[in-house]
Design a protein around this motif. Structure first.
Motif, mmCIF file in Angstrom:
data_model
loop_
_atom_site.group_PDB
_atom_site.id
_atom_site.type_symbol
_atom_site.label_atom_id
_atom_site.label_comp_id
_atom_site.label_asym_id
_atom_site.label_seq_id
_atom_site.Cartn_x
_atom_site.Cartn_y
_atom_site.Cartn_z
ATOM 1 N N LEU A 61 27.823 7.655 26.341
ATOM 2 C CA LEU A 61 26.925 7.387 25.224
ATOM 3 C C LEU A 61 27.136 8.498 24.205
ATOM 4 N N LEU A 62 27.735 8.147 23.054
ATOM 5 C CA LEU A 62 28.031 9.150 22.037
ATOM 6 C C LEU A 62 26.883 9.363 21.067
ATOM 7 N N ALA A 63 26.114 8.319 20.799
ATOM 8 C CA ALA A 63 25.060 8.451 19.793
ATOM 9 C C ALA A 63 24.035 7.340 19.944
ATOM 10 N N ALA A 64 22.837 7.644 19.499
ATOM 11 C CA ALA A 64 21.790 6.651 19.291
ATOM 12 C C ALA A 64 21.561 6.672 17.782
ATOM 13 N N LEU A 65 22.211 5.765 17.087
ATOM 14 C CA LEU A 65 22.240 5.771 15.630
ATOM 15 C C LEU A 65 20.909 5.339 15.040
ATOM 16 N N GLU A 66 20.393 6.146 14.139
ATOM 17 C CA GLU A 66 19.172 5.815 13.411
ATOM 18 C C GLU A 66 19.599 5.161 12.101
ATOM 19 N N ILE A 67 19.310 3.880 11.969
ATOM 20 C CA ILE A 67 19.703 3.119 10.787
ATOM 21 C C ILE A 67 18.429 2.759 10.023
ATOM 22 N N GLU A 68 18.352 3.151 8.763
ATOM 23 C CA GLU A 68 17.183 2.824 7.959
ATOM 24 C C GLU A 68 16.977 1.309 7.948
ATOM 25 N N GLY A 69 15.758 0.880 8.216
ATOM 26 C CA GLY A 69 15.447 -0.538 8.244
ATOM 27 C C GLY A 69 15.642 -1.193 9.597
ATOM 28 N N VAL A 70 16.089 -0.427 10.586
ATOM 29 C CA VAL A 70 16.243 -0.936 11.955
ATOM 30 C C VAL A 70 15.246 -0.179 12.819
#
Length: 121
Positions: A61-70
């Motif tokens: 697991l490389l990242a838990a991406l924080e995406i605006e609007g998600v």
């Protein structure tokens, strides 16, 4: 499962990729990425409904991406063997015109995700 060491962000997304992720999230619910590093489609990040691709001890697991609007983070997984080759890079998920894999959620959109890598210095 293992987790990449905390350092500068290992994975980021371009604005175009974030826009497509928001659209796919609206259509399919929570999402995840997996990149196997195999040939052909395996060399591109594959987008699935969260949990649809089963990860295991051979994945990182490389990242838990924080995406605006998600609402929730979008996990980015990579095969451990591929990560060994790319661990000295910073990865950027981008999107370009073209047909992605039939298994990746963006395939019907006429777009495909790709990973751009940049050496860490």
């Amino acid at each position: 499962m293992s987790v990449a060491p905390a350092a500068p962000p290992t994975v980021s997304v371009t604005p175009a990729a974030a826009e497509l992720i928001r659209s796919l999230r609206g259509q399919h619910g929570p999402l995840m990425f997996h990149q196997s590093g195999g040939c052909c489609d395996g060399s591109a990040p594959m987008c699935y409904p969260a949990g649809e691709f089963r990860t295991g001890s051979s994945d990182v697991l490389l990242a838990a991406l924080e995406i605006e609007g998600v609402a929730e983070p979008v996990e980015f997984w990579m095969s451990a063997a591929q990560w060994q080759l790319w661990k000295h890079t910073r990865l950027t998920v981008d999107v370009v015109p073209g047909r992605g894999s039939g298994f990746s959620l963006e395939a019907p959109e006429g777009l495909r995700f790709l990973t751009r890598s940049h050496l860490l210095t």
